[in-house]
Design an enzyme around this catalytic site. Structure first.
Site, PDB file in Angstrom:
ATOM      1  N   ASP A 140      -6.837  64.281 -71.173  1.00 21.28           N
ATOM      2  CA  ASP A 140      -6.542  64.597 -69.782  1.00 21.28           C
ATOM      3  C   ASP A 140      -5.779  65.915 -69.732  1.00 21.28           C
ATOM      4  O   ASP A 140      -4.601  65.964 -70.064  1.00 21.28           O
ATOM      5  CB  ASP A 140      -5.717  63.455 -69.181  1.00 21.28           C
ATOM      6  N   ASN A 161      -5.482  67.626 -66.881  1.00 20.13           N
ATOM      7  CA  ASN A 161      -4.930  67.739 -65.532  1.00 20.13           C
ATOM      8  C   ASN A 161      -5.211  69.087 -64.882  1.00 20.13           C
ATOM      9  O   ASN A 161      -4.407  69.593 -64.095  1.00 20.13           O
ATOM     10  CB  ASN A 161      -3.434  67.422 -65.521  1.00 20.13           C
ATOM     11  N   HIS A 202      -9.275  56.956 -64.222  1.00 19.23           N
ATOM     12  CA  HIS A 202     -10.092  57.881 -65.004  1.00 19.23           C
ATOM     13  C   HIS A 202     -11.319  57.165 -65.549  1.00 19.23           C
ATOM     14  O   HIS A 202     -11.262  55.980 -65.871  1.00 19.23           O
ATOM     15  CB  HIS A 202      -9.303  58.427 -66.205  1.00 19.23           C
TER      16      HIS A 202
END
Length: 163
Positions: free
Chosen positions: A53, A55, A154
């Site tokens: 991840d 982001n 996710h």
């Protein structure tokens, strides 16, 4: 080691900066420290896959509403430029984008608000990056939206390597 073939797998979590300016500052410090480390790691002769991840939605294809999110953490111009430098200057290959081609998505995260998942209003913030030896071995990639667990917002992303 997979069937006698050595491979390095690196799991990444880049902090989110969406909750406050202080968290954004932490994210940006992490980005600054991470870049030279990633550039050095990419030079390994072994296949290296770095995933997790980040982001950050790198391009307009990686986010459902690019104009509405242009001033939000995760899609800020300097974050997107940093991610571009990870790919272009540090030399990592975005294997999911390579396989998905010039299309919208595939998204890997959806807000829990506003029926975002149901309406497929997502962000692609989970990446699998490969150095050159690993990129040559990519057989397939997957973003499994249907496999989302009840405990996560996710979708799992995965790569199949031909070893």
């Amino acid at each position: 080691d997979v069937d006698g073939q050595a491979i390095d797998a690196v799991s990444v979590y880049l902090p989110s900066g969406s909750s406050s300016e202080a968290r954004q500052a932490i994210k940006e410090a992490w980005m600054e420290d991470f870049f030279p480390w990633a550039a050095k790691l990419k030079q390994s002769r072994l296949p290296v896959v770095m995933g997790g991840d980040f982001n950050i939605a790198h391009t307009e294809q990686d986010i459902w509403n690019p104009k509405g999110n242009a001033k939000n953490s995760g899609f800020l111009p300097h974050e997107r430029a940093w991610f571009g430098a990870v790919l272009n200057q540090a030399g990592w290959a975005d294997v999911i984008r390579h396989e998905a081609g010039d299309n919208q998505g595939p998204y890997s995260w959806w807000s829990n608000r506003g029926r975002a998942r149901e309406l497929d209003r997502g962000w692609r913030i989970d990446y699998l990056l490969a150095n050159r030896p690993a990129a040559r071995k990519v057989a397939a990639t997957h973003t499994d939206r249907d496999a989302m667990l009840a405990c996560s917002d996710h979708a799992p992303v995965s790569v199949d390597l031909s070893l």
